[in-house]
Design a protein around this motif. Structure first.
Motif, PDB file in Angstrom:
ATOM      1  N   GLY A 122      12.308  -3.097  -8.531  1.00  0.00           N
ATOM      2  CA  GLY A 122      11.630  -2.657  -7.244  1.00  0.00           C
ATOM      3  C   GLY A 122      11.725  -3.459  -5.803  1.00  0.00           C
ATOM      4  O   GLY A 122      11.993  -4.895  -6.027  1.00  0.00           O
ATOM      5  N   PHE A 123      11.768  -3.029  -4.919  1.00  0.00           N
ATOM      6  CA  PHE A 123      12.025  -3.546  -3.596  1.00  0.00           C
ATOM      7  C   PHE A 123      10.854  -2.983  -2.647  1.00  0.00           C
ATOM      8  O   PHE A 123      10.483  -1.957  -2.590  1.00  0.00           O
ATOM      9  N   ALA A 124      10.255  -4.039  -1.794  1.00  0.00           N
ATOM     10  CA  ALA A 124       9.335  -3.640  -0.699  1.00  0.00           C
ATOM     11  C   ALA A 124       9.502  -4.605   0.369  1.00  0.00           C
ATOM     12  O   ALA A 124       9.975  -5.854   0.077  1.00  0.00           O
ATOM     13  N   ARG A 125       9.637  -4.214   1.694  1.00  0.00           N
ATOM     14  CA  ARG A 125       9.801  -5.069   2.899  1.00  0.00           C
ATOM     15  C   ARG A 125       8.431  -6.264   2.755  1.00  0.00           C
ATOM     16  O   ARG A 125       7.271  -5.798   2.381  1.00  0.00           O
ATOM     17  N   THR A 126       8.854  -7.339   2.837  1.00  0.00           N
ATOM     18  CA  THR A 126       7.832  -8.466   2.861  1.00  0.00           C
ATOM     19  C   THR A 126       7.085  -8.738   4.203  1.00  0.00           C
ATOM     20  O   THR A 126       7.714  -8.311   5.094  1.00  0.00           O
ATOM     21  N   ILE A 127       6.147  -9.613   4.329  1.00  0.00           N
ATOM     22  CA  ILE A 127       5.741 -10.056   5.381  1.00  0.00           C
ATOM     23  C   ILE A 127       6.713 -11.261   6.187  1.00  0.00           C
ATOM     24  O   ILE A 127       6.388 -11.607   7.299  1.00  0.00           O
ATOM     25  N   ASN A 128       7.753 -11.351   5.380  1.00  0.00           N
ATOM     26  CA  ASN A 128       8.764 -12.633   6.216  1.00  0.00           C
ATOM     27  C   ASN A 128       9.089 -12.198   7.237  1.00  0.00           C
ATOM     28  O   ASN A 128       9.795 -11.036   7.464  1.00  0.00           O
ATOM     29  N   GLN A 129       9.202 -13.158   8.258  1.00  0.00           N
ATOM     30  CA  GLN A 129       9.968 -12.945   9.348  1.00  0.00           C
ATOM     31  C   GLN A 129      10.830 -14.006   9.725  1.00  0.00           C
ATOM     32  O   GLN A 129      10.463 -15.019   9.564  1.00  0.00           O
ATOM     33  N   ALA A 130      12.283 -13.799   9.789  1.00  0.00           N
ATOM     34  CA  ALA A 130      13.061 -14.791   9.677  1.00  0.00           C
ATOM     35  C   ALA A 130      13.166 -15.543  11.093  1.00  0.00           C
ATOM     36  O   ALA A 130      12.878 -15.026  12.229  1.00  0.00           O
ATOM     37  N   PRO A 131      13.369 -17.067  10.874  1.00  0.00           N
ATOM     38  CA  PRO A 131      13.171 -17.870  12.038  1.00  0.00           C
ATOM     39  C   PRO A 131      14.438 -17.445  13.015  1.00  0.00           C
ATOM     40  O   PRO A 131      15.678 -17.188  12.274  1.00  0.00           O
ATOM     41  N   GLN A 132      14.385 -17.175  14.419  1.00  0.00           N
ATOM     42  CA  GLN A 132      15.589 -17.029  15.295  1.00  0.00           C
ATOM     43  C   GLN A 132      16.672 -17.944  14.917  1.00  0.00           C
ATOM     44  O   GLN A 132      16.412 -19.195  15.056  1.00  0.00           O
ATOM     45  N   LEU A 133      17.930 -17.659  15.121  1.00  0.00           N
ATOM     46  CA  LEU A 133      19.032 -18.622  15.123  1.00  0.00           C
ATOM     47  C   LEU A 133      18.883 -19.399  16.465  1.00  0.00           C
ATOM     48  O   LEU A 133      18.459 -18.919  17.400  1.00  0.00           O
ATOM     49  N   PRO A 134      18.976 -20.913  16.276  1.00  0.00           N
ATOM     50  CA  PRO A 134      18.887 -21.576  17.432  1.00  0.00           C
ATOM     51  C   PRO A 134      20.123 -21.690  18.463  1.00  0.00           C
ATOM     52  O   PRO A 134      21.305 -21.220  18.074  1.00  0.00           O
ATOM     53  N   GLN A 135      19.539 -21.854  19.652  1.00  0.00           N
ATOM     54  CA  GLN A 135      20.705 -21.767  20.797  1.00  0.00           C
ATOM     55  C   GLN A 135      21.291 -23.165  20.579  1.00  0.00           C
ATOM     56  O   GLN A 135      20.685 -24.304  20.133  1.00  0.00           O
ATOM     57  N   LYS A 136      22.322 -23.578  21.374  1.00  0.00           N
ATOM     58  CA  LYS A 136      22.784 -24.597  21.329  1.00  0.00           C
ATOM     59  C   LYS A 136      21.838 -25.947  21.704  1.00  0.00           C
ATOM     60  O   LYS A 136      22.085 -26.958  21.227  1.00  0.00           O
ATOM     61  N   GLU A 137      21.086 -25.777  22.848  1.00  0.00           N
ATOM     62  CA  GLU A 137      20.233 -26.849  22.970  1.00  0.00           C
ATOM     63  C   GLU A 137      19.107 -27.344  21.961  1.00  0.00           C
ATOM     64  O   GLU A 137      18.404 -28.384  22.052  1.00  0.00           O
ATOM     65  N   GLN A 138      19.020 -26.442  21.279  1.00  0.00           N
ATOM     66  CA  GLN A 138      17.909 -26.255  20.038  1.00  0.00           C
ATOM     67  C   GLN A 138      18.704 -27.007  18.553  1.00  0.00           C
ATOM     68  O   GLN A 138      17.808 -27.233  17.950  1.00  0.00           O
TER      69      GLN A 138
ATOM     70  N   VAL B 216      26.934  -8.980  -5.556  1.00  0.00           N
ATOM     71  CA  VAL B 216      25.957  -9.763  -6.115  1.00  0.00           C
ATOM     72  C   VAL B 216      24.735  -9.863  -4.975  1.00  0.00           C
ATOM     73  O   VAL B 216      25.058 -10.492  -3.880  1.00  0.00           O
ATOM     74  N   ILE B 217      23.602  -9.471  -5.164  1.00  0.00           N
ATOM     75  CA  ILE B 217      22.667  -9.597  -3.963  1.00  0.00           C
ATOM     76  C   ILE B 217      21.625 -10.833  -4.394  1.00  0.00           C
ATOM     77  O   ILE B 217      20.927 -10.686  -5.006  1.00  0.00           O
ATOM     78  N   GLY B 218      21.663 -11.827  -3.326  1.00  0.00           N
ATOM     79  CA  GLY B 218      21.017 -12.977  -3.646  1.00  0.00           C
ATOM     80  C   GLY B 218      19.741 -13.097  -2.752  1.00  0.00           C
ATOM     81  O   GLY B 218      19.441 -12.040  -2.209  1.00  0.00           O
ATOM     82  N   ASN B 219      19.197 -14.374  -2.532  1.00  0.00           N
ATOM     83  CA  ASN B 219      18.031 -14.539  -2.097  1.00  0.00           C
ATOM     84  C   ASN B 219      18.200 -14.317  -0.426  1.00  0.00           C
ATOM     85  O   ASN B 219      17.004 -14.105   0.188  1.00  0.00           O
ATOM     86  N   THR B 220      19.079 -14.181   0.180  1.00  0.00           N
ATOM     87  CA  THR B 220      19.283 -13.799   1.430  1.00  0.00           C
ATOM     88  C   THR B 220      18.760 -12.600   1.818  1.00  0.00           C
ATOM     89  O   THR B 220      17.936 -12.200   2.788  1.00  0.00           O
ATOM     90  N   PHE B 221      18.999 -11.476   0.791  1.00  0.00           N
ATOM     91  CA  PHE B 221      18.283 -10.225   0.665  1.00  0.00           C
ATOM     92  C   PHE B 221      16.838 -10.344   0.418  1.00  0.00           C
ATOM     93  O   PHE B 221      15.943  -9.723   0.897  1.00  0.00           O
ATOM     94  N   LEU B 222      16.872 -11.040  -0.827  1.00  0.00           N
ATOM     95  CA  LEU B 222      15.449 -11.065  -1.559  1.00  0.00           C
ATOM     96  C   LEU B 222      14.376 -11.834  -0.600  1.00  0.00           C
ATOM     97  O   LEU B 222      12.986 -11.682  -0.994  1.00  0.00           O
ATOM     98  N   ARG B 223      14.589 -12.591   0.424  1.00  0.00           N
ATOM     99  CA  ARG B 223      13.836 -13.038   1.257  1.00  0.00           C
ATOM    100  C   ARG B 223      12.840 -11.951   2.062  1.00  0.00           C
ATOM    101  O   ARG B 223      11.852 -11.892   2.351  1.00  0.00           O
ATOM    102  N   LYS B 224      13.899 -10.792   2.534  1.00  0.00           N
ATOM    103  CA  LYS B 224      13.149  -9.922   3.393  1.00  0.00           C
ATOM    104  C   LYS B 224      12.720  -8.805   2.418  1.00  0.00           C
ATOM    105  O   LYS B 224      11.688  -8.115   2.879  1.00  0.00           O
TER     106      LYS B 224
END
Length: 394
Positions: free
Chosen positions: A374-390, A353-361
């Protein structure tokens, strides 16, 4: 359709029609309002009215429909992983207990006719049951349509916050071997949209808050301004499901699956669900090769060495197309340097089952007439995972 622990992105929408057109409906966190907006030159969109939606922590998007001649407003899920429409009855006590804030009062004066037939619908995290009912359903800005569904009098373990679901799966009558119209095809037949197509663009909450991008669902086509490459189309392999053929799955460049199996494209869940034998190989790699500790709730350390994953499908031109997904798309932040991985074992069909984790990109386009996704690469850029202090406490 839903992922456990409420790790779910469900796109809900309000959409409007001006004549026969393509409908583009933005989503944005905040109070629901309406405003008329021009569409960007170069898009295939013609005209429409945009309605802002509420994005709750990148997990659920709420939108409005109107039910009955009274135009009673409900916030519902538009879901490509199921095919039935339902709203809770005003007599449903378990609906209130589950967090649904209102129910529908079905009367003949409101053009609502409930039958004696009971239907139960199952989802990944719960189920509902109620009487098969004829409703009048209206999306703000469109003409009302006569639509059948379920008037729910019992609900079990569904996430709170929603007030119903409109399933977008192709509805097929196997007794007569014919298609039955759902909401999209009804709007097309009544010439309220240009083509029987629905597509989704889903921005991250951080972009919506900054005003950079806004999530949207489009009825009648897709928005070319939200993609950066041409669409590849994939044939649907089941009559009553948005399932396509998957032929490969890799994790960190390691082949986990190779063959020909079914992958359901489901915008009603965030997670990747995978068959237990394939899931075992995936988690063996995650924990054994990458030394990532996995908690009982799929919780992981945000600083862990997560791999890229990739999925391979065969398109309508008989060519294999591979789509890669980085960990910033399939890992979500929690508290105290705890993150959650959106992969879960799944017992039963389909294999994936391919969910929105894939469909965001990769923007999905569901075509009811050509029976393709159909699929095409979106303009979405995922936010980077935070470091510990963030990491912040939520």
């Amino acid at each position: 359709m839903f992922s456990n622990n409420f790790k779910t992105l469900i796109v809900l929408l309000v959409f409007c029609v001006v004549g026969q057109s393509i409908l583009n409906i933005p989503l944005k966190k905040g109070k629901i309002t309406k405003q008329l907006q021009p569409f960007i030159k170069g898009s295939i969109l013609k005209s429409g009215i945009t309605d802002k939606l509420i994005n709750l922590e990148d997990d659920i998007y709420l939108a409005q429909i109107q039910v009955g001649l009274s135009q009673d407003t409900f916030e519902v899920v538009f879901d490509t992983g199921s095919n039935f429409f339902w709203v809770p009855s005003n007599n449903c006590e378990t609906c209130i207990q589950s967090g649904m804030s209102k129910g529908y009062y079905c009367t003949q004066e409101d053009a609502c006719v409930s039958s004696d037939f009971i239907l139960q619908q199952y989802y990944a995290t719960g189920d509902i049951s109620g009487n098969i009912t004829n409703f009048v359903v209206r999306i703000p800005g469109t003409k009302p349509v006569n639509y059948f569904g379920i008037l729910v009098d019992f609900v079990y373990q569904l996430p709170s916050g929603l007030q119903g679901i409109i399933g977008l799966t192709p509805f097929y009558d196997f007794q007569t071997d014919t298609k039955k119209p759902n909401l999209i095809t009804l709007l097309y037949q009544e010439k309220q949209i240009e083509k029987p197509i629905v597509s989704f663009y889903q921005a991250f909450d951080v972009d919506e808050q900054s005003g950079k991008y806004q999530s949207a669902i489009t009825f009648g086509g897709y928005d070319e301004t939200k993609i950066v490459e041409k669409l590849n189309y994939f044939k649907v392999i089941k009559k009553n499901s948005w399932s396509i053929q998957i032929e490969g799955f890799e994790v960190g460049g390691v082949n986990i699956f190779k063959g020909k199996e079914e992958a359901l494209i489901d915008n009603g869940t965030t997670s990747f669900y995978i068959r237990p034998d394939i899931g075992e190989k995936f988690f063996d790699y995650i924990m054994g090769v990458r030394n990532i500790t996995l908690g009982d709730n799929y919780d992981v350390d945000c600083d862990a060495d997560f791999p890229n994953v990739s999925f391979t499908f065969r398109n309508t031109e008989d060519k294999l197309v591979t789509y890669e997904v980085e960990p910033d798309f399939y890992i979500t932040r929690g508290t105290n340097n705890t993150c959650y991985i959106y992969f879960e074992g799944f017992i039963g069909a389909p294999t994936f089952v391919i969910g929105n984790t894939f469909l965001r990109k990769y923007l999905p386009v569901f075509d009811y007439e050509k029976n393709t996704v159909g699929f095409a690469r979106t303009i979405n850029q995922a936010p980077q995972l935070p470091q510990k202090e963030q990491i912040q406490q939520y």
